[in-house]
Enzyme design. Structure first.
Site, PDB file in Angstrom:
ATOM      1  CB  THR A  99      -4.182   0.942   0.103  1.00  8.96           C
ATOM      2  OG1 THR A  99      -5.232   1.229   1.058  1.00  8.96           O
ATOM      3  CG2 THR A  99      -3.470   2.239  -0.295  1.00  8.96           C
ATOM      4  CE1 TYR A 109      -7.509   4.387   9.868  1.00  8.48           C
ATOM      5  CE2 TYR A 109      -9.063   6.041   9.073  1.00  8.48           C
ATOM      6  CZ  TYR A 109      -7.857   5.362   8.957  1.00  8.48           C
ATOM      7  OH  TYR A 109      -6.999   5.680   7.929  1.00  8.48           O
ATOM      8  CE  LYS A 141      -4.693   6.438  10.604  1.00  9.53           C
ATOM      9  NZ  LYS A 141      -3.241   6.197  10.442  1.00  9.53           N
ATOM     10  N   GLY A 162       0.793  -1.227   0.000  1.00 10.32           N
ATOM     11  CA  GLY A 162       0.000   0.000   0.000  1.00 10.32           C
ATOM     12  C   GLY A 162       0.821   1.270   0.000  1.00 10.32           C
ATOM     13  CB  ILE A 165      -4.993   6.066  -0.898  1.00  9.17           C
ATOM     14  CG1 ILE A 165      -4.846   7.514  -0.399  1.00  9.17           C
ATOM     15  CG2 ILE A 165      -3.874   5.698  -1.865  1.00  9.17           C
ATOM     16  CD1 ILE A 165      -4.829   8.568  -1.481  1.00  9.17           C
TER      17      ILE A 165
END
Length: 256
Positions: A191, A156, A160, A17, A189
């Site tokens: 990944t 998450y 972050k 990734g 993105i």
């Protein structure tokens, strides 16, 4: 091709990734790179492939949530290459796509252990080496989820957001040591992590991918290289007056 000649860098989560792209671009600009990841087969293959192309790259298997193991790996990179100038704290997991009231304590703790403790441990044990080198750059991978609410990913988001504020605190803390600290905030993105997240939250992957791409004013998801080139910039002397910044690479997602 020579923006990072003479630099030694570490990339956590560097096997696939965004991390893989960072390893490829940093080494392509002349840096010697230590790849740190739990994914042994992928990490070792990447190191072997790049080494065969004449680049100075090596792999260490490590869980960033294990402080002792991560310190040993960081020290191992320095022992092999001679110093450390760039620390890229990239390793991260998304966690289960659940509303907050359905998240278990174990699910919460696992995300924090990788995404927050991993950055903390990486920074903690990189700083002495960066200081010994006369300064350097720490690049922490956060997310648009550290800036705005996306929904359904409470652990998450919390992790972050923590990375953003950890980066700003450390930028102030270590400025006198000529250690710059910045965070990068990618949008969606393409990944393996994003693919797995979309598979877990939708029965139609292609429709979910198109819908996620459409959330960005540019009309599509980003690619790992879009983030990797931002990392190269923050790792280089081109960004020598940039610290405490939150560099957003999101196709306009947070500009609305």
């Amino acid at each position: 091709m020579n923006r990072l000649v003479g630099r030694i860098a570490i990339v956590t989560g560097g096997a696939i990734g965004i991390g893989r792209a960072c390893v490829e671009r940093l080494s392509g600009e002349g840096a010697k790179v230590g790849i740190l990841d739990l994914m042994e087969a992928e990490g070792a293959a990447l190191a072997a492939g790049l080494s065969a192309r004449g680049r100075s790259v090596a792999f260490w298997k490590v869980d960033v949530a294990d402080e002792r193991a991560l310190k040993a790996a960081i020290d191992g990179v320095v022992a092999r290459f001679g110093a450390l100038h760039v620390m890229v704290n990239n390793a991260g997991i998304s966690g289960a796509p659940k509303p907050t009231d359905q998240v278990t304590e174990a699910e919460w703790d696992r995300v924090q252990s990788v995404n927050v403790k991993g950055v903390f441990f990486g920074t903690k044990h990189a700083v002495p080496h960066l200081r010994a080198a006369g300064g350097g750059s720490i690049v922490n991978l956060s997310s648009i989820a550290g800036l705005v609410g996306v929904g359904g990913l409470a652990p998450y988001h919390a992790s972050k957001g923590a990375v953003l504020m950890m980066s700003r605190n450390d930028a102030v803390t270590f400025a006198a040591d000529r250690i710059r600290v910045n965070s990068i905030h990618p949008g969606y993105i393409w990944t393996p992590m994003v693919e797995n997240h979309l598979r877990a939250s939708s029965t139609d992957l292609e429709a979910a991918k198109a819908a996620a791409g459409a959330l960005h004013p540019l009309g599509h998801m980003g690619e790992p290289d879009d983030v990797a080139w931002a990392v190269v910039y923050l790792a280089s002397e081109e960004s020598k007056f940039v610290t405490g910044a939150a560099l957003v690479v999101d196709g306009g997602y947070t500009a609305r």
